[in-house]
Design a protein around this motif. Structure first.
Motif, PDB file in Angstrom:
ATOM      1  N   GLU A 157     -21.049  35.357 -69.397  1.00 57.14           N
ATOM      2  CA  GLU A 157     -20.408  35.872 -68.119  1.00 57.14           C
ATOM      3  C   GLU A 157     -20.247  37.138 -68.360  1.00 57.14           C
ATOM      4  O   GLU A 157     -20.560  37.895 -66.987  1.00 57.14           O
ATOM      5  N   SER A 158     -19.759  37.769 -69.137  1.00 59.66           N
ATOM      6  CA  SER A 158     -19.779  39.359 -69.443  1.00 59.66           C
ATOM      7  C   SER A 158     -20.979  40.046 -69.039  1.00 59.66           C
ATOM      8  O   SER A 158     -20.910  40.856 -68.617  1.00 59.66           O
ATOM      9  N   ILE A 159     -21.995  39.384 -69.584  1.00 63.50           N
ATOM     10  CA  ILE A 159     -23.461  39.828 -69.478  1.00 63.50           C
ATOM     11  C   ILE A 159     -23.680  39.723 -67.846  1.00 63.50           C
ATOM     12  O   ILE A 159     -24.249  40.828 -67.196  1.00 63.50           O
ATOM     13  N   ILE A 160     -23.585  38.764 -67.159  1.00 61.76           N
ATOM     14  CA  ILE A 160     -23.755  38.849 -65.665  1.00 61.76           C
ATOM     15  C   ILE A 160     -22.869  39.711 -64.901  1.00 61.76           C
ATOM     16  O   ILE A 160     -23.331  40.462 -64.085  1.00 61.76           O
ATOM     17  N   GLU A 161     -21.709  39.748 -65.378  1.00 58.15           N
ATOM     18  CA  GLU A 161     -20.822  40.783 -64.712  1.00 58.15           C
ATOM     19  C   GLU A 161     -21.322  42.535 -65.040  1.00 58.15           C
ATOM     20  O   GLU A 161     -21.299  43.268 -64.213  1.00 58.15           O
TER      21      GLU A 161
END
Length: 501
Positions: A348-352
């Protein structure tokens, strides 16, 4: 007309919110192979911050390892450039601007070899950093050419270390930042092979083994580079002309696998930077390479052909955002051996981070050397997924066909390859022999129409992929079908059809 950034100009610069690194002339403690955007936004920023904290007190001598590069621009600005870091912090936009002052200048291997050797044998020198991409740390037999530059990066380094050994200088700490597993160990092994080939002697081989230290590393910061569309506005805001503005995200992580006695030589953690010293970087590497770098390499070549230019555009698009999320959450996820909650949070941090509206991360810049990148970043997840599930991951498998499609192009009289999409021509940047081979096979495909024969031949190139990809169950037929789908439908309809399955 604004004056171009230079050392004499520094005292007169008073731009609000602009940090200026230390202006003291320290001894050159670092030789850095690679003058590109990433190292300037990552390693050189860390050295600059460490100088400011009084922990390092050293300058960096950049070396341009290839005939083409930015050495002339760097030297014209006395090694100075502005780094702009932008992103979200605590839910709000944040921005940091800093003039990096730790760079001494840049030498070219093809014209400044004598000066590079002089730097290499200096008693002040302690460290060598590099980022020559995944394709850079490799062994290729070549003759020893004392007094002249070698061809591969490890051969260049072997030659320089031999000069340092003959001069009686102490060993160096070598810190490669190329994104390959055990990059330090691999670099050392290449150097020892050249030492043996060139019969440099047991004394030198022992010097490399015993007196030089090779760190295995993992780097993490998304760097967009020069903000071409915003450059003029930035220069107006800054009050000076800077032809080397570098842009990146605020997040950074540097994982170093090596003896902690070298912390005194690499004091980045002591300067308050996010540096992890570890005896085993594998968990960090697997997580980062498969999710972040694998996310890039498995998606950008398809998205670029579909007309997208930036990572945030691609990620925010309904179709290609779904394509990316499928790759990360459904296909990479089960191949990383970490707790599910940790993997989910990281994905999820990668998407952000990919959605960072300030990053301006160009897809075409990520496309550099995609053949070696796909082997390192995507292939391991594809293999592990197939072993776990008994079937191929559809997006990761499709990314192979998208890579091949991206590499289809023409060559000009100067040997530069370019492909074509609806928006126009684009550069294909990789080993020229690899590009030429693929396009020779594309010519045969055009005559035969036999996609499986084309794929079988390409997949058999173990020097491209590190293995015969035809040995992966079902992959030959799948890649042939995916490439045919791209050719017959177009990239966007092919992705739509893929995700409907």
């Amino acid at each position: 007309m604004m004056e171009t950034l230079n050392r004499k100009l520094l005292p007169s610069i008073h731009t609000p919110g602009l940090e200026i690194g230390p202006q003291k002339e320290y001894p050159v403690k670092v030789m850095q192979f690679g003058e590109g955007n990433f190292l300037r936004a990552f390693i050189d920023w860390m050295i600059d911050k460490s100088n400011e904290a009084g922990k390092f007190n050293g300058m960096v001598q950049l070396v341009q390892p290839l005939p083409q590069g930015t050495a002339d621009l760097i030297n014209a600005q006395d090694g100075l450039y502005t780094l702009i870091l932008r992103g979200m912090e605590n839910g709000a936009p944040a921005e940091y601007k800093r003039i990096i002052t730790c760079v001494k200048g840049c030498l070219k291997t093809d014209s400044d070899w004598e000066a590079i050797v002089k730097c290499a044998v200096s008693p002040d020198l302690q460290l060598v950093f590099s980022n020559t991409t995944e394709a850079g740390i490799e062994y290729k037999p070549e003759p020893y050419t004392p007094g002249k530059t070698q061809v591969t990066y490890p051969a260049k380094l072997t030659s320089l270390l031999f000069e340092r050994f003959k001069a009686g200088q102490k060993g160096l700490v070598l810190v490669p930042c190329e994104l390959i597993d055990k990059n330090g160990s691999t670099l050392r092994d290449c150097i020892l092979r050249y030492a043996a080939d060139w019969k440099l002697g047991a004394g030198f081989e022992n010097y490399v083994k015993e007196e030089c230290a090779f760190m295995n590393t993992l780097v993490d910061r998304i760097v967009a580079g020069y903000p071409r569309n915003e450059a003029a506005d930035w220069c107006n805001k800054l009050g000076y002309q800077d032809n080397l503005i570098d842009c990146g995200e605020i997040f950074h992580l540097f994982v170093i696998e090596g003896d902690e006695k070298y912390r005194a030589v690499i004091p980045f953690a002591e300067a308050g930077l996010h540096v992890v010293w570890t005896k085993n970087q594998t968990p960090y590497r697997s997580r980062k390479v498969r999710f972040l770098n694998g996310g890039h390499t498995s998606s950008v070549l398809a998205a670029y052909q579909a007309g997208f230019d930036f990572v945030d555009q691609m990620t925010g698009d309904k179709l290609f955002g779904n394509y990316l999320r499928t790759a990360l959450f459904e296909e990479v996820f089960p191949t990383v051996q970490l707790p599910d909650d940790e993997k989910k949070a990281f994905a999820e941090s990668i998407i952000e981070r990919f959605l960072n509206p300030f990053a301006n991360h160009q897809l075409i810049s990520i496309s550099l050397n995609s053949i070696s990148k796909w082997q390192v970043r995507v292939l391991p997840s594809l293999i592990d997924y197939e072993k776990i599930n008994g079937k191929l991951p559809k997006v990761l498998a499709f990314s192979f066909a998208a890579l091949l499609s991206f590499y289809r192009g023409t060559v000009d009289a100067a040997g530069n390859w370019s492909g074509k999409r609806a928006a126009g021509a684009y550069p294909i940047r990789d080993d020229a022999e690899k590009i030429a081979f693929l396009n020779a096979e594309f010519d045969r495909l055009k005559q035969s129409g036999d996609y499986e024969a084309f794929i079988r031949t390409v997949m058999a190139r173990t020097d491209f992929w590190g293995m015969d990809l035809n040995t992966i169950p079902g992959f030959t037929a799948r890649a042939a079908a995916d490439l045919r789908s791209i050719d017959e439908l177009g990239i966007t309809p092919a992705v739509e059809k893929l995700l409907e399955k």
